[in-house]
Design an enzyme around this catalytic site. Structure first.
Site, PDB file in Angstrom:
ATOM      1  CE  LYS A 239       7.323  -2.677   2.838  1.00 33.87           C
ATOM      2  NZ  LYS A 239       7.491  -1.323   2.561  1.00 33.87           N
TER       3      LYS A 239
ATOM      4  CB  SER B   4      -1.217   0.008   1.370  1.00 37.22           C
ATOM      5  OG  SER B   4       0.210  -0.616   2.344  1.00 37.22           O
TER       6      SER B   4
ATOM      7  NE  ARG C  13       8.829   7.296   2.361  1.00 39.49           N
ATOM      8  CZ  ARG C  13       8.004   7.505   3.973  1.00 39.49           C
ATOM      9  NH1 ARG C  13       8.819   8.047   4.784  1.00 39.49           N
ATOM     10  NH2 ARG C  13       6.965   6.717   3.602  1.00 39.49           N
TER      11      ARG C  13
ATOM     12  CB  ALA D 293       0.280   6.834   2.022  1.00 39.61           C
TER      13      ALA D 293
ATOM     14  CG  ASP E 283       4.570  -4.840   2.753  1.00 40.44           C
ATOM     15  OD1 ASP E 283       4.412  -3.798   1.214  1.00 40.44           O
ATOM     16  OD2 ASP E 283       4.101  -4.355   3.294  1.00 40.44           O
TER      17      ASP E 283
END
Length: 336
Positions: A193, A140, A257, A142, A246
């Site tokens: 991850k 996910s 990031r 944002a 993920d």
């Protein structure tokens, strides 16, 4: 049933989850330390630094006063960096007026102790001041949740009733939540991850192709699973949303990031230079150190993690560590 939820953390993920809760009909108050950021949310319903193109619902309010934020809260959602979890939990205990469900959506291990986030929360928030601790995690970004892109994640708790409570709290037409009872596996996959994403980004920065990207993700999942199982996780968790899911999203997206940090490392930039320009916490950097130390402690082989540790903390050249990994002794893929 309408619930009052306090969201601790005004970063991009906290805002996206807060917006989702508002759209589901719940009352949400966000708490943050940054006065300018909180004022922007209150006055303009925006956070230009993190989600520049999003205008949040007027009902999404924010404050720098934690006592005001958590007053009468049915649930409290932690969305702060891992290094701040313990301090924020201690601050919360002093102002609690209810016995809420504690939820966290952060990803990482505490430095030095190597504790998972739910362990930190259990240590700092007495059992009589919380109903349960539930982990919310999965593939996910944002940036995508905020614009209602389809997203599926996991709510993990040993107590099924509270996992279902969180599932119902967040689920809607674009945000689907599954439940899981493997808290260790969900938290471990979420943290580790980020390390593999650093490596995947570095491979891209070096100009290597799809073969190399597939290799690091697949073998990365293998070593994530090895460490997770050694910590007590169910191996099946790692082929689910909080594991492989993920891993895919973090290793392939420019929103990540960790991927962007690895990409710049591959292009020859120094870690200090990258982190100073990022403007947000890159959890994979600190998690690499924790995972490297945990692997040694538990005698788990993690060659990709070790290679990334050498680049981040021993200033070794990216090309060199890749070459050394490829020269390792041949073995069976099924070796566990």
């Amino acid at each position: 049933m309408k619930q009052k939820v306090a969201v601790l953390g005004t970063g991009s993920w906290g805002l996206a989850l807060g917006q989702t809760l508002i759209e589901n009909g719940h009352d949400v108050v966000m708490w943050g330390r940054d006065e300018a950021q909180v004022a922007e949310i209150q006055e303009h319903h925006t956070n230009k630094a993190y989600l520049p193109n999003i205008v949040f619902p007027e009902r999404l309010t924010a404050t720098t006063n934690m006592a005001d934020a958590v007053q009468d809260a049915d649930a409290i959602l932690f969305v702060v960096p891992t290094k701040a979890i313990r301090q924020v939990a201690r601050q919360l205990v002093d102002v609690l007026t209810t016995v809420p469900v504690i939820i966290h959506a952060s990803k990482g291990f505490e430095q030095e102790t190597h504790f998972r986030i739910s362990e930190i929360l259990a240590q700092e928030i007495p059992a009589d001041k919380r109903k349960d601790i539930v982990v919310l995690s999965g593939p996910s970004h944002a940036e995508e949740v905020a614009v209602h892109d389809l997203t599926t994640i996991t709510a993990a708790s040993k107590n099924e009733a509270y996992a279902i409570y969180v599932q119902k709290l967040f689920s809607n037409g674009y945000f689907r939540v599954y439940t899981n009872d493997d808290v260790i596996g969900v938290e471990t996959g979420a943290a580790l991850k980020n390390i593999i994403a650093l490596g995947a980004g570095a491979i891209h920065g070096l100009g290597l192709g799809d073969n190399a990207k597939a290799a690091i993700m697949t073998r990365g999942l293998a070593e994530i699973t090895r460490l997770g199982v050694a910590m007590g996780a169910d191996p099946l968790t790692f082929i689910g949303l909080s594991g492989f899911g993920d891993l895919i999203v973090t290793c392939t997206s420019i929103h990540s990031r960790n991927w962007r940090t690895g990409d710049m490392l591959g292009k020859g930039k120094s870690l200090d230079e990258i982190l100073s320009s990022m403007g947000m916490i890159v959890e994979g950097v600190s998690t690499t150190k924790s995972a490297y130390e945990l692997a040694q402690e538990l005698e788990v082989e993690m060659p990709i993690t070790e290679a990334i540790y050498q680049v981040l903390y021993e200033n070794k050249d990216v090309h060199y560590v890749i070459e050394e990994m490829m020269k390792r002794d041949n073995k069976s893929e099924k070796e566990f």
